[in-house]
Write an enzyme that holds these catalytic residues in place. Structure first.
Site, PDB file in Angstrom:
ATOM      1  N   GLY A 213       0.778  -1.246   0.000  1.00 25.02           N
ATOM      2  CA  GLY A 213       0.000   0.000   0.000  1.00 25.02           C
ATOM      3  C   GLY A 213       0.800   1.282   0.000  1.00 25.02           C
ATOM      4  O   GLY A 213       0.334   2.304  -0.517  1.00 25.02           O
TER       5      GLY A 213
ATOM      6  N   ASP B  31      -5.158   2.227  10.771  1.00 23.52           N
ATOM      7  CA  ASP B  31      -6.561   1.918  11.053  1.00 23.52           C
ATOM      8  C   ASP B  31      -6.669   1.506  12.524  1.00 23.52           C
ATOM      9  O   ASP B  31      -6.739   2.354  13.399  1.00 23.52           O
ATOM     10  CB  ASP B  31      -7.020   0.824  10.085  1.00 23.52           C
ATOM     11  CG  ASP B  31      -8.505   0.547  10.164  1.00 23.52           C
ATOM     12  OD1 ASP B  31      -9.235   1.369  10.716  1.00 23.52           O
ATOM     13  OD2 ASP B  31      -8.934  -0.508   9.646  1.00 23.52           O
TER      14      ASP B  31
ATOM     15  N   PHE C  78     -14.089   3.508   4.542  1.00 24.96           N
ATOM     16  CA  PHE C  78     -13.177   2.695   3.749  1.00 24.96           C
ATOM     17  C   PHE C  78     -12.810   3.457   2.484  1.00 24.96           C
ATOM     18  O   PHE C  78     -13.674   3.883   1.727  1.00 24.96           O
ATOM     19  CB  PHE C  78     -13.805   1.342   3.393  1.00 24.96           C
ATOM     20  CG  PHE C  78     -12.804   0.376   2.842  1.00 24.96           C
ATOM     21  CD1 PHE C  78     -12.004  -0.373   3.698  1.00 24.96           C
ATOM     22  CD2 PHE C  78     -12.626   0.236   1.470  1.00 24.96           C
ATOM     23  CE1 PHE C  78     -11.052  -1.253   3.190  1.00 24.96           C
ATOM     24  CE2 PHE C  78     -11.680  -0.643   0.951  1.00 24.96           C
ATOM     25  CZ  PHE C  78     -10.891  -1.387   1.826  1.00 24.96           C
TER      26      PHE C  78
ATOM     27  N   ASP D 285      -6.144  -0.384  -1.468  1.00 25.99           N
ATOM     28  CA  ASP D 285      -6.914  -1.270  -2.325  1.00 25.99           C
ATOM     29  C   ASP D 285      -8.223  -1.708  -1.701  1.00 25.99           C
ATOM     30  O   ASP D 285      -8.422  -1.646  -0.489  1.00 25.99           O
ATOM     31  CB  ASP D 285      -6.097  -2.530  -2.628  1.00 25.99           C
ATOM     32  CG  ASP D 285      -5.984  -3.428  -1.396  1.00 25.99           C
ATOM     33  OD1 ASP D 285      -5.434  -2.964  -0.384  1.00 25.99           O
ATOM     34  OD2 ASP D 285      -6.474  -4.570  -1.443  1.00 25.99           O
TER      35      ASP D 285
ATOM     36  N   ARG E  84      -5.439   0.403  -6.468  1.00 23.08           N
ATOM     37  CA  ARG E  84      -4.199   0.973  -5.914  1.00 23.08           C
ATOM     38  C   ARG E  84      -3.617   2.042  -6.825  1.00 23.08           C
ATOM     39  O   ARG E  84      -2.887   2.924  -6.375  1.00 23.08           O
ATOM     40  CB  ARG E  84      -3.140  -0.124  -5.732  1.00 23.08           C
ATOM     41  CG  ARG E  84      -3.444  -1.155  -4.655  1.00 23.08           C
ATOM     42  CD  ARG E  84      -2.199  -1.995  -4.387  1.00 23.08           C
ATOM     43  NE  ARG E  84      -2.473  -3.250  -3.699  1.00 23.08           N
ATOM     44  CZ  ARG E  84      -2.549  -3.393  -2.375  1.00 23.08           C
ATOM     45  NH1 ARG E  84      -2.400  -2.356  -1.591  1.00 23.08           N
ATOM     46  NH2 ARG E  84      -2.781  -4.580  -1.839  1.00 23.08           N
TER      47      ARG E  84
HETATM   48  P1  IMP Z   1      -4.476  -2.018  11.077  1.00 24.82           P
HETATM   49  O1  IMP Z   1      -3.637  -3.101  11.655  1.00 24.82           O
HETATM   50  O2  IMP Z   1      -5.933  -2.204  11.391  1.00 24.82           O
HETATM   51  O3  IMP Z   1      -4.003  -0.613  11.456  1.00 24.82           O
HETATM   52  O4  IMP Z   1      -4.377  -2.227   9.504  1.00 24.82           O
HETATM   53  C1  IMP Z   1      -3.897  -1.257   8.631  1.00 24.82           C
HETATM   54  C2  IMP Z   1      -3.933  -1.830   7.228  1.00 24.82           C
HETATM   55  O5  IMP Z   1      -5.262  -2.186   6.864  1.00 24.82           O
HETATM   56  C3  IMP Z   1      -3.476  -0.800   6.209  1.00 24.82           C
HETATM   57  O6  IMP Z   1      -2.079  -0.844   5.984  1.00 24.82           O
HETATM   58  C4  IMP Z   1      -4.290  -1.188   4.987  1.00 24.82           C
HETATM   59  O7  IMP Z   1      -3.626  -2.207   4.251  1.00 24.82           O
HETATM   60  C5  IMP Z   1      -5.572  -1.770   5.546  1.00 24.82           C
HETATM   61  N1  IMP Z   1      -6.659  -0.760   5.570  1.00 24.82           N
HETATM   62  C6  IMP Z   1      -7.187  -0.183   6.674  1.00 24.82           C
HETATM   63  N2  IMP Z   1      -8.140   0.710   6.332  1.00 24.82           N
HETATM   64  C7  IMP Z   1      -8.210   0.704   4.974  1.00 24.82           C
HETATM   65  C8  IMP Z   1      -9.014   1.427   4.012  1.00 24.82           C
HETATM   66  O8  IMP Z   1      -9.854   2.285   4.321  1.00 24.82           O
HETATM   67  N3  IMP Z   1      -8.779   1.123   2.702  1.00 24.82           N
HETATM   68  C9  IMP Z   1      -7.863   0.202   2.302  1.00 24.82           C
HETATM   69  N4  IMP Z   1      -7.092  -0.488   3.157  1.00 24.82           N
HETATM   70  C10 IMP Z   1      -7.265  -0.243   4.491  1.00 24.82           C
HETATM   71 MG    MG Z   2      -4.310  -3.053   2.156  1.00 24.65          MG
END
Ligand code: IMP
Ligand code: MG
Length: 195
Positions: A43, A102, A151, A158, A164
Site C-alpha cells: 500500500g 486503522d 473505507f 486497495d 491501488r
Molecule cells: P491495522 O492493523 O488495522 O491498522 O491495519 C492497517 C492496514 O489495513 C493498512 O495498511 C491497509 O492495508 C488496511 N486498511 C485499513 N483501512 C483501509 C481502508 O480504508 N482502505 C484500504 N485499506 C485499508
Molecule cells: Mg491493504
C-alpha cells in the site's frame, strides 16, 4: 473519475501539495542524519516514491511486507513477516512509511519487531490516519490527512487488490461491494495476502 468511485476525498493536487510539506519537514528534522525510509508493501508504494523525491537528503529505501491475520472485525495482532529488510538498522534512523493507520495493530507489532533491532530512532509517516479507537496506541509524527472511519481506496490503498493505481483517494460506490460479502472495513483483516 473512475466509475466505481463515489467521492474523491483527496485529489492528486491536494496529495502532491501535502507530500511536499511532509518532505520539507522531514528534510529539516533529519538534517545530517542517516535516514532509512522503510515502506510497507504494497500500500505505501506510491506514497514512498513521492515522499522520497520530496526529501532533500541522502537516504536509503527498503521495504517490508507483513500480513495481519484475524477472523472477526479486528485484526488479531498476529503478524507474519513475508519480506524482511536487507540489512541491520542499528546504525540508522528509521522512518516507517505507511498508507493508512486503522486499528494500529499491524504497525504496533512492526514497531515492536524493529525496536528490538535497536535503530538510532524509529518514527512513522502515514498518508492517512483514521479517526477511530485504536486497538494499539501509535505515536505518528508525520500524518498526511486525518479521515473519518470510512473505507477508502486509491494512491496505494486497495479493495480486494484493486484501485491501488488511482492517483487520488476516494470512497467506493456501495454497489461495488457484493451484497453477500462482509463489510469492506473488514476485508483487510482476512488471511488473504492483502497488503
Ligand atoms: P491495522 O492493523 O488495522 O491498522 O491495519 C492497517 C492496514 O489495513 C493498512 O495498511 C491497509 O492495508 C488496511 N486498511 C485499513 N483501512 C483501509 C481502508 O480504508 N482502505 C484500504 N485499506 C485499508
Ligand atoms: Mg491493504
Amino acid at each position: 473519475m473512475h466509475q466505481d468511485i463515489e467521492e474523491v476525498l483527496f485529489s492528486t493536487e491536494t496529495i502532491r501539495a501535502r507530500v511536499a510539506e511532509l518532505g520539507a519537514r522531514i528534510t529539516s528534522d533529519y538534517a545530517g542524519k542517516t535516514l532509512l525510509l522503510l515502506g510497507t508493501l504494497k500500500g505505501a508504494v506510491p506514497f514512498i516514491a513521492d515522499l522520497a523525491r520530496a526529501i532533500e537528503l541522502p537516504l536509503e529505501l527498503d521495504y517490508m511486507a507483513i500480513s495481519s491475520y484475524g477472523n472477526s472485525t479486528q485484526s488479531s495482532g498476529v503478524v507474519r513477516i513475508l519480506k524482511d529488510l536487507e540489512g541491520p538498522i542499528d546504525n540508522k534512523h528509521v522512518l516507517i512509511v505507511e498508507d493508512i493507520i486503522d486499528s494500529g495493530q499491524t504497525l504496533h507489532y512492526l514497531m515492536e519487531v524493529l525496536r528490538q533491532r535497536r535503530p538510532l530512532s524509529l518514527r512513522v509517516c502515514t498518508v492517512l490516519d483514521k479517526e477511530r479507537e485504536r486497538v494499539k496506541p501509535i505515536m505518528c509524527e508525520y500524518t498526511g490527512f486525518t479521515i473519518p472511519d470510512r473505507f477508502v481506496v486509491g494512491y496505494g490503498l486497495d479493495y480486494a487488490q484493486h484501485y491501488r493505481n488511482l492517483p487520488y483517494i476516494g470512497t467506493l460506490k456501495p454497489a461495488v461491494y457484493q451484497a453477500d460479502e462482509p463489510e469492506p472495513e473488514h476485508q483487510h483483516i482476512s488471511p488473504a495476502e492483502h497488503r
